[in-house]
Design a protein around this motif. Structure first.
Motif, mmCIF file in Angstrom:
data_model
loop_
_atom_site.group_PDB
_atom_site.id
_atom_site.type_symbol
_atom_site.label_atom_id
_atom_site.label_comp_id
_atom_site.label_asym_id
_atom_site.label_seq_id
_atom_site.Cartn_x
_atom_site.Cartn_y
_atom_site.Cartn_z
ATOM 1 N N LYS A 53 33.969 -79.884 3.397
ATOM 2 C CA LYS A 53 32.829 -79.502 4.087
ATOM 3 C C LYS A 53 33.448 -78.279 4.955
ATOM 4 O O LYS A 53 33.373 -78.425 6.516
ATOM 5 N N LEU A 54 33.260 -77.107 4.249
ATOM 6 C CA LEU A 54 33.836 -75.974 4.824
ATOM 7 C C LEU A 54 32.874 -74.767 4.523
ATOM 8 O O LEU A 54 33.200 -74.440 3.269
ATOM 9 N N MET A 55 32.305 -74.187 5.169
ATOM 10 C CA MET A 55 31.502 -73.103 5.239
ATOM 11 C C MET A 55 32.078 -71.818 5.774
ATOM 12 O O MET A 55 31.922 -71.829 6.796
ATOM 13 N N PRO A 56 32.529 -71.034 4.935
ATOM 14 C CA PRO A 56 32.999 -69.702 5.410
ATOM 15 C C PRO A 56 32.086 -68.676 5.609
ATOM 16 O O PRO A 56 30.963 -68.476 4.904
ATOM 17 N N ILE A 57 32.251 -67.880 6.766
ATOM 18 C CA ILE A 57 31.282 -66.861 6.953
ATOM 19 C C ILE A 57 32.072 -65.454 7.032
ATOM 20 O O ILE A 57 33.029 -65.428 7.808
ATOM 21 N N ALA A 58 31.649 -64.469 6.288
ATOM 22 C CA ALA A 58 32.390 -63.334 6.037
ATOM 23 C C ALA A 58 31.533 -62.028 6.327
ATOM 24 O O ALA A 58 30.586 -62.209 5.637
ATOM 25 N N LEU A 274 35.123 -68.457 10.329
ATOM 26 C CA LEU A 274 34.880 -67.043 10.447
ATOM 27 C C LEU A 274 35.694 -65.981 10.398
ATOM 28 O O LEU A 274 36.920 -66.244 10.948
ATOM 29 N N SER A 275 35.525 -65.017 9.515
ATOM 30 C CA SER A 275 36.658 -63.997 9.310
ATOM 31 C C SER A 275 35.713 -62.549 8.991
ATOM 32 O O SER A 275 34.509 -62.694 8.484
ATOM 33 N N THR A 276 36.533 -61.440 8.909
ATOM 34 C CA THR A 276 35.911 -60.132 8.651
ATOM 35 C C THR A 276 35.904 -60.172 6.828
ATOM 36 O O THR A 276 36.595 -60.558 6.260
ATOM 37 N N ALA A 277 35.140 -59.108 6.557
ATOM 38 C CA ALA A 277 34.992 -59.033 5.119
ATOM 39 C C ALA A 277 36.106 -58.562 4.191
ATOM 40 O O ALA A 277 36.134 -59.092 3.122
ATOM 41 N N ALA A 284 37.534 -67.359 1.359
ATOM 42 C CA ALA A 284 36.992 -68.118 0.304
ATOM 43 C C ALA A 284 37.383 -67.890 -1.007
ATOM 44 O O ALA A 284 36.813 -67.049 -1.730
ATOM 45 N N PRO A 285 38.582 -68.164 -1.440
ATOM 46 C CA PRO A 285 39.257 -67.701 -2.576
ATOM 47 C C PRO A 285 38.454 -68.331 -3.727
ATOM 48 O O PRO A 285 37.878 -69.464 -3.844
ATOM 49 N N ALA A 286 38.350 -67.558 -4.745
ATOM 50 C CA ALA A 286 37.864 -68.042 -6.014
ATOM 51 C C ALA A 286 38.477 -69.361 -6.697
ATOM 52 O O ALA A 286 39.591 -69.521 -6.247
ATOM 53 N N ALA A 304 29.862 -70.216 -1.670
ATOM 54 C CA ALA A 304 30.168 -68.675 -1.528
ATOM 55 C C ALA A 304 30.238 -68.345 0.185
ATOM 56 O O ALA A 304 29.665 -69.310 0.820
ATOM 57 N N PRO A 305 30.964 -67.473 0.273
ATOM 58 C CA PRO A 305 30.926 -67.037 1.923
ATOM 59 C C PRO A 305 29.420 -66.749 2.261
ATOM 60 O O PRO A 305 28.827 -65.988 1.664
#
Length: 343
Positions: A53-58, A274-277, A284-286, A304-305
């Protein structure tokens, strides 16, 4: 023109919340609500489909990542963690005091959100990721201590009385706790001190104790489709950048942390990273490039981020006016800077 240049500088060099606070603006939009819906959808995935349960924000710098997570903390119980490196006092200018321009005073603030140095330093001291068992146990101890320390806060925040507390009240109590820099620092210093001294308690035992301490005092605990607990990890690149100790390893602290989250997939909490684009492949690796075979399973759904953010701080302060722009002006840096730097 001078004021416009200063505003453009703020957009490019100071993260979103600092800009919004400096100009006396309020958060606009519903990005945090969309984020929470995405998290709840992830929360409700079956164990067979869900890895963590990990939602990345990019997104690009200054686009509202931290502010969106901060707004989510007004609706869910959220533990904010920022792992930013030491950037020095001059990173946002020599003077953090008060500047006066033609429109009035502008208060410059340090980087947002504040760095939780004690947490960052502790995590960066984890055993090498090539030592899987030791590294994972170190990270488990941190999470276990986080939940145990939070449980100790419950009696202070919610003294037993004849009337139960509602969930909204509980959310605000935790939000206010972490909004106070001194209280936030004391809390995380306690987390790390407890993680270091032990004894180690199972992460999910600690989590269940913490959850129980709240549910027994709550009159309207959220339904099962709502994820009631969140952890946000800002500047998470600190975890997925290979340390010197990990140069020969295929794993990072971030990937080891994700495997710990996989162990708790049945529990009612999620993590926002949270990380930069520019770091999308790391945050969020494929599936084909994920380090874990378990994560690469054909039935796994990797989120997906999240990129839908409120990058409109400057446009709110200086809105577009019909007929004021032409084909030449819309191509200038001054015009495009009004919209921030979306990915």
């Amino acid at each position: 023109m001078f004021l416009s240049l200063i505003q453009s500088y703020l957009i490019d060099h100071i993260c979103d919340s600092a800009v919004i606070r400096a100009w006396g603006l309020e958060y606009h939009g519903n990005a945090h609500k969309i984020l929470l819906k995405a998290i709840d959808k992830l929360h409700m995935l079956s164990v067979e489909l869900n890895y963590a349960k990990l939602m990345p924000i990019a997104q690009s710098s200054g686009m509202g990542k931290s502010k969106t997570a901060d707004q989510a903390a007004t609706e869910r119980i959220l533990f904010p963690i920022c792992l930013r490196e030491n950037i020095g006092k001059k990173y946002f200018g020599v003077y953090h005091g008060l500047w006066t321009v033609s429109s009035g005073p502008i208060t410059f603030t340090p980087a947002y959100s504040p760095t939780d140095k004690v947490v960052r330093d502790h995590l960066m001291s984890a055993p090498a990721t090539s030592k899987e068992g030791e590294c994972k146990q170190y990270l488990r101890s941190f999470l276990s201590s986080l939940f145990d320390t939070a449980r100790l806060q419950v009696d202070r925040l919610f003294p037993p009385n004849a009337k139960l507390y509602n969930y909204v009240y509980m959310v605000k109590a935790f939000y206010d706790l972490f909004a106070d820099p001194s209280q936030r620092n004391i809390f995380y210093e306690s987390v790390i001190a407890n993680a270091k001294k032990g004894p180690y308690i199972n992460v999910w035992t600690s989590f269940n104790r913490f959850k129980l301490s709240l549910t027994r005092l709550c009159s309207d605990w959220p339904v099962a489709t709502i994820c009631p607990f969140l952890i946000s990890i800002d500047e998470v690149h600190v975890l997925y950048t290979h340390r010197e100790a990990d140069i020969e390893s295929d794993y990072t602290l971030y990937s080891r942390f994700k495997s710990i989250l996989n162990e708790g997939i049945k529990h009612d909490f999620a993590v926002i990273s949270l990380s930069t684009a520019s770091h999308v492949p790391s945050i969020a690796p494929a599936k084909a490039f994920s380090p874990s075979l378990h994560e690469r399973g054909k039935d796994r759904i990797l989120p997906a981020p999240f990129t839908e953010l409120p990058f409109d701080a400057h446009i709110i302060a200086n809105p577009l006016i019909a007929g004021a722009e032409n084909l030449t002006s819309v191509g200038t840096l001054e015009f495009t800077a009004r919209f921030g730097r979306p990915m």
